[in-house]
Design an enzyme around this catalytic site. Structure first.
Site, PDB file in Angstrom:
ATOM      1  CD  GLU A 189      50.529  -4.874  38.286  1.00 12.87           C
ATOM      2  OE1 GLU A 189      49.726  -5.688  38.775  1.00 12.87           O
ATOM      3  OE2 GLU A 189      50.169  -3.880  37.643  1.00 12.87           O
ATOM      4  CG  HIS A 208      67.913  -9.702  12.846  1.00 12.39           C
ATOM      5  ND1 HIS A 208      68.842  -9.791  11.824  1.00 12.39           N
ATOM      6  CD2 HIS A 208      67.525 -10.977  13.109  1.00 12.39           C
ATOM      7  CE1 HIS A 208      68.992 -11.061  11.480  1.00 12.39           C
ATOM      8  NE2 HIS A 208      68.203 -11.813  12.250  1.00 12.39           N
ATOM      9  CE  LYS A 262      45.301   2.144  39.089  1.00 14.86           C
ATOM     10  NZ  LYS A 262      44.704   1.043  39.825  1.00 14.86           N
TER      11      LYS A 262
HETATM   12  O1  PA5 Z   1      47.195  -7.423  38.867  1.00 12.94           O
HETATM   13  C1  PA5 Z   1      46.454  -6.495  39.124  1.00 12.94           C
HETATM   14  O2  PA5 Z   1      45.728  -6.490  40.136  1.00 12.94           O
HETATM   15  C2  PA5 Z   1      46.328  -5.285  38.211  1.00 12.94           C
HETATM   16  O3  PA5 Z   1      47.232  -5.295  37.185  1.00 12.94           O
HETATM   17  C3  PA5 Z   1      44.944  -5.219  37.643  1.00 12.94           C
HETATM   18  O4  PA5 Z   1      44.686  -6.371  36.907  1.00 12.94           O
HETATM   19  C4  PA5 Z   1      44.735  -3.997  36.753  1.00 12.94           C
HETATM   20  O5  PA5 Z   1      45.170  -2.847  37.407  1.00 12.94           O
HETATM   21  C5  PA5 Z   1      43.265  -3.837  36.406  1.00 12.94           C
HETATM   22  O6  PA5 Z   1      42.495  -3.717  37.567  1.00 12.94           O
HETATM   23  P1  PA5 Z   1      40.943  -3.928  37.574  1.00 12.94           P
HETATM   24  O7  PA5 Z   1      40.638  -5.300  37.128  1.00 12.94           O
HETATM   25  O8  PA5 Z   1      40.519  -3.672  38.978  1.00 12.94           O
HETATM   26  O9  PA5 Z   1      40.351  -2.902  36.621  1.00 12.94           O
END
Ligand code: PA5
Length: 445
Positions: A286, A307, A421
């Site tokens: 990310e 494997h 989303k």
């Molecule tokens: O790194 C990030 O910001 C995302 O991966 C969030 O952790 C994930 O989308 C969950 O978001 P939230 O904590 O707002 O529910």
């Protein structure tokens, strides 16, 4: 604490002069982190977190953890992405992937809201029948669909079992200090809440209440974990590419990327690190994968995956390199027994520690993969303690921030996650998405 970057096997791929050449970029990226002058600098709170955290809340986390330990058989942690991976990684890393089967004085800990699978949730709800339950719902935004849906279902489950007042004592919410539906709702319902600081993004939040509460419930020493992170913070502040393993890790992976090695496989020979590898994948995926750039983060547990993936890694499309997360001392000693009959022809291993065989498998693989043209470096730590884990969390977080800036991206946003989303909301008929719904439905008609 000793974390070292073992470069024996990388030398034939990346020379000292290659590292010298990229060093100015590493220093510049580090300055962007230190001086908070790079893109996304509002999200650098994790940098000082190991020393500059809310001590009052830290104490409250410990008290809540004790209360949870005493009042439930099963502790359900609801969250997705950065809101669950760190906690789950820590429990498996320090304790065991079999923690739930082995825990005696602490509750079993299950994770929900990290998928939308009916079967997964139904299985967990069935497991919770007849047991005492506590829930920690974790969402920084407080609006993420997966945990929000799972929480609604668990809230109903708890309210049916304990009544609204009883449930209130068993629900703990970790979210923004002021914003979001979850915070508003928790305050209205009277749940105890913990804070995800504004300047700490989800995937960098393991050392906040997001990770700390579940980790403390598992009986892991969170003071030691913070101390390990603080130790890393101090060591990796040293601006010297020759001695700073975090700088060198960021340097080497960027050098390899520029030569077409666009996949990094984080490899471990310890199954207990599997969720840590998942945490790392989210952190790097990310943070770096944007603007059509970035190293694809992949992971493997060896020798298991030798494997399955071994053939490809050795001989397939040569676009990858490996980073081996090596834990030099195993927690346990198992000696391979002698067998007079030697039917399985294994007596050459009689009396040897199983860990010796594991280490030898690693060495054999390092020779094979590097001979096959796959660059390998090793991040070595001595054990699986809470201190070591805190140190590792910080090492990879800082390495990620520096790498991201060297790559030329903002490591702290995740614009790409929004696309699915929006489509999902539109297709589900959420208010405000009517035009997109019509457009998407037309495309599949
Ligand atoms: O790194 C990030 O910001 C995302 O991966 C969030 O952790 C994930 O989308 C969950 O978001 P939230 O904590 O707002 O529910």
């Amino acid at each position: 604490m000793s974390l070292s970057l073992n470069e024996i096997f990388i030398k034939k791929f990346v020379s000292d002069s290659d590292v010298e050449a990229i060093a100015p970029e590493i220093y510049a990226a580090n300055q962007l982190v230190r001086n908070k002058t790079g893109e996304g600098s509002d999200f650098l709170g994790w940098c000082d977190l190991p020393v500059n955290y809310d001590k009052e809340e830290f104490a409250r986390i410990k008290v809540a953890a004790e209360k949870i330990k005493k009042s439930c058989d099963i502790f359900v942690v609801i969250g997705i992405g950065g809101s669950y991976l760190g906690a789950r990684a820590a429990i498996e890393f320090v304790k065991s992937p079999l923690y739930n089967e082995m825990s005696k004085d602490t509750p079993s800990i299950y994770f929900a809201g990290n998928s939308i699978s009916s079967s997964a949730l139904a299985d967990l709800l069935a497991l919770c029948e007849g047991k005492d339950i506590c829930v920690n719902v974790v969402s920084k935004s407080g609006t993420t669909t997966e945990p929000a849906v799972a929480f609604r279902i668990f809230r109903e489950f708890l309210e049916k079992k304990y009544g609204k007042d009883g449930a209130k004592e068993r629900i703990f919410a970790t979210t923004d200090k002021a914003k979001g539906t979850l915070k508003k709702f928790s305050d209205e319902m009277g749940y105890e809440t913990f804070v995800v600081p504004d300047d700490v993004g989800g995937r960098f939040s393991v050392l906040t209440a997001v990770g700390l509460l579940p980790i403390a419930v598992a009986g892991i020493d969170i003071d030691a974990m913070m101390a390990g992170a603080a130790n890393a913070r101090e060591l990796y502040a040293e601006e010297d590419i020759h001695t700073n393993p975090c700088f060198r890790y960021a340097a080497i992976r960027n050098i390899l990327y520029r030569r077409g090695k666009s996949t990094e496989i984080l490899v471990s020979y310890e199954p207990s690190t599997q969720l840590f590898l998942e945490w790392w994948k989210q952190l790097y995926g990310e943070s770096e994968g944007k603007d059509h750039k970035g190293i694809f983060p992949s992971s493997a547990i060896f020798s298991t995956d030798l494997h399955s993936l071994g053939q490809f890694i050795q001989d397939g499309t040569p676009n990858h390199f490996e980073t081996v997360l090596r834990i030099t001392n195993s927690n346990d000693t198992i000696i391979i027994p002698h067998d007079d009959a030697n039917v399985d022809k294994l007596n050459f291993l009689s009396g040897r520690e199983l860990d010796f065989v594991n280490r030898t498998a690693m060495l054999g693989t390092l020779f094979a993969h590097t001979d096959g043209g796959v660059p390998n470096m090793l991040v070595e730590v001595s054990n699986r303690s809470a201190f070591t884990l805190g140190h590792l969390f910080y090492f990879f977080e800082l390495g990620c921030a520096i790498s991201g800036y060297v790559l030329g991206v903002n490591p702290f946003n995740q614009p790409g996650v929004e696309s699915y989303k929006k489509n999902m909301f539109a297709l589900l008929g959420k208010e405000g998405y009517e035009d997109l719904k019509a457009e998407l439905e037309k495309r599949i008609r």
